[in-house]
Design an enzyme around this catalytic site. Structure first.
Site, PDB file in Angstrom:
ATOM      1  N   CYS A 186       0.834  -1.206   0.000  1.00 17.21           N
ATOM      2  CA  CYS A 186       0.000   0.000   0.000  1.00 17.21           C
ATOM      3  C   CYS A 186       0.871   1.260   0.000  1.00 17.21           C
ATOM      4  O   CYS A 186       1.751   1.408   0.852  1.00 17.21           O
ATOM      5  CB  CYS A 186      -0.928   0.008   1.216  1.00 17.21           C
ATOM      6  SG  CYS A 186      -1.991   1.479   1.278  1.00 17.21           S
ATOM      7  N   ARG A 195      -8.553  -1.345  -9.623  1.00  7.93           N
ATOM      8  CA  ARG A 195      -9.385  -0.225 -10.093  1.00  7.93           C
ATOM      9  C   ARG A 195     -10.309  -0.594 -11.247  1.00  7.93           C
ATOM     10  O   ARG A 195     -11.427  -0.086 -11.342  1.00  7.93           O
ATOM     11  CB  ARG A 195      -8.482   0.953 -10.500  1.00  7.93           C
ATOM     12  CG  ARG A 195      -7.842   1.641  -9.305  1.00  7.93           C
ATOM     13  CD  ARG A 195      -6.880   2.725  -9.744  1.00  7.93           C
ATOM     14  NE  ARG A 195      -5.715   2.162 -10.439  1.00  7.93           N
ATOM     15  CZ  ARG A 195      -4.877   2.877 -11.185  1.00  7.93           C
ATOM     16  NH1 ARG A 195      -5.084   4.168 -11.368  1.00  7.93           N
ATOM     17  NH2 ARG A 195      -3.838   2.297 -11.756  1.00  7.93           N
TER      18      ARG A 195
END
Length: 273
Positions: A109, A234
């Site tokens: 992340c 995404r």
């Protein structure tokens, strides 16, 4: 064209027909959306990433994110943190729930609020600590433990290959590689060469991540990198149909476009859930 990946062995688990996986995404991969992605061909979904320390302190909101009610396929859980003790305790709690197929440790992340605490992809700058975390999680878990990493922290620190080899030695059962650095965040183009290099360097399964937006992209990534499956983030937002399209493309070489009427129907279902 027929090139279905029939099964992948991660630790003691064998996953059938695992071509595309829904990535863990904070604010997106909650229970309703995971159920919809399952309905459209996704055989492995992930919870939003879970704060290991909050889990150990029995935080109510954290536990609510672990609900899998109504899910019938494989569900993975991803944890983040950088304190060895809490990561081990979290692994023990999660594996004892008997609802998750494996635990994934987030070392990829790039969010500033995660990185500044030494969590997520900041761990790529501290291989010794990363290794200890994997070892502790493995020691405390009855289910496989995997790790998600990036290409490196920045262009001066491209260490995915060495890092992946260390994690394999530490007991990781599979590695997911996002082909961008932390500094890139989600900009630019994902480097598929680094995914291929990691795949060539380790014996455990490697899952490729970055810029897979269509069935054709999934085919290209697997052909180019030889990765065992692809992780979609995404491109799955607002597009759960992508998983069924990828499955169809790998099996038959074709796939159907989704009419707007169907998209509206599923959006309403998502809202109701």
């Amino acid at each position: 064209m027929k090139k279905t990946k029939h099964s992948i062995k991660i630790g003691s688990n064998t996953y059938e027909n695992l071509i595309a996986i829904l990535a863990p995404m904070a604010g997106f991969t909650d229970l309703p959306y995971r159920r919809i992605c399952e309905e459209y061909g996704c055989n492995l979904t992930f919870t939003e990433m879970i704060n290991a320390k909050a889990l150990c302190y029995e935080d109510e909101k954290t536990f609510s994110m672990l609900d899998t009610t109504g899910q019938s396929k494989y569900v993975g859980v991803q944890i983040f943190g950088s304190e060895v003790e809490y990561m081990g305790k979290a692994a023990k709690i999660l594996s004892s729930m008997n609802r998750f197929c494996h635990i994934d440790i987030n070392m990829g992340c790039p969010a500033p609020k995660i990185v500044k605490n030494g969590d997520g992809s900041a761990l790529m700058k501290n291989p010794t600590l990363a290794s200890k975390i994997v070892q502790e999680a493995k020691k405390n878990s009855d289910i496989p433990v995997t790790v998600k990493i990036r290409k490196g922290f920045d262009d001066n620190n491209i260490n995915a290959v060495e890092f992946a080899k260390l994690l394999e030695q530490s007991g990781a059962d599979a590695i997911t590689v996002h082909g961008r650095t932390t500094r890139q965040y989600y900009s630019g183009v994902a480097d598929w060469d680094i995914i291929r290099e990691v795949k060539n360097a380790v014996k455990i399964p490697v899952i490729g991540n970055g810029d897979v937006k269509s069935p054709e992209d999934a085919q290209r990534m697997i052909d180019y990198t030889n990765c065992d499956s692809v992780l979609i983030a995404r491109a799955a937002q607002g597009n759960p149909f992508l998983f069924a399209q990828i499955n169809d493309f790998f099996e038959n070489g074709t796939y159907d476009e989704i009419p707007d009427s169907k998209r509206i129907q599923i959006a309403l279902k998502h809202y109701k859930l």
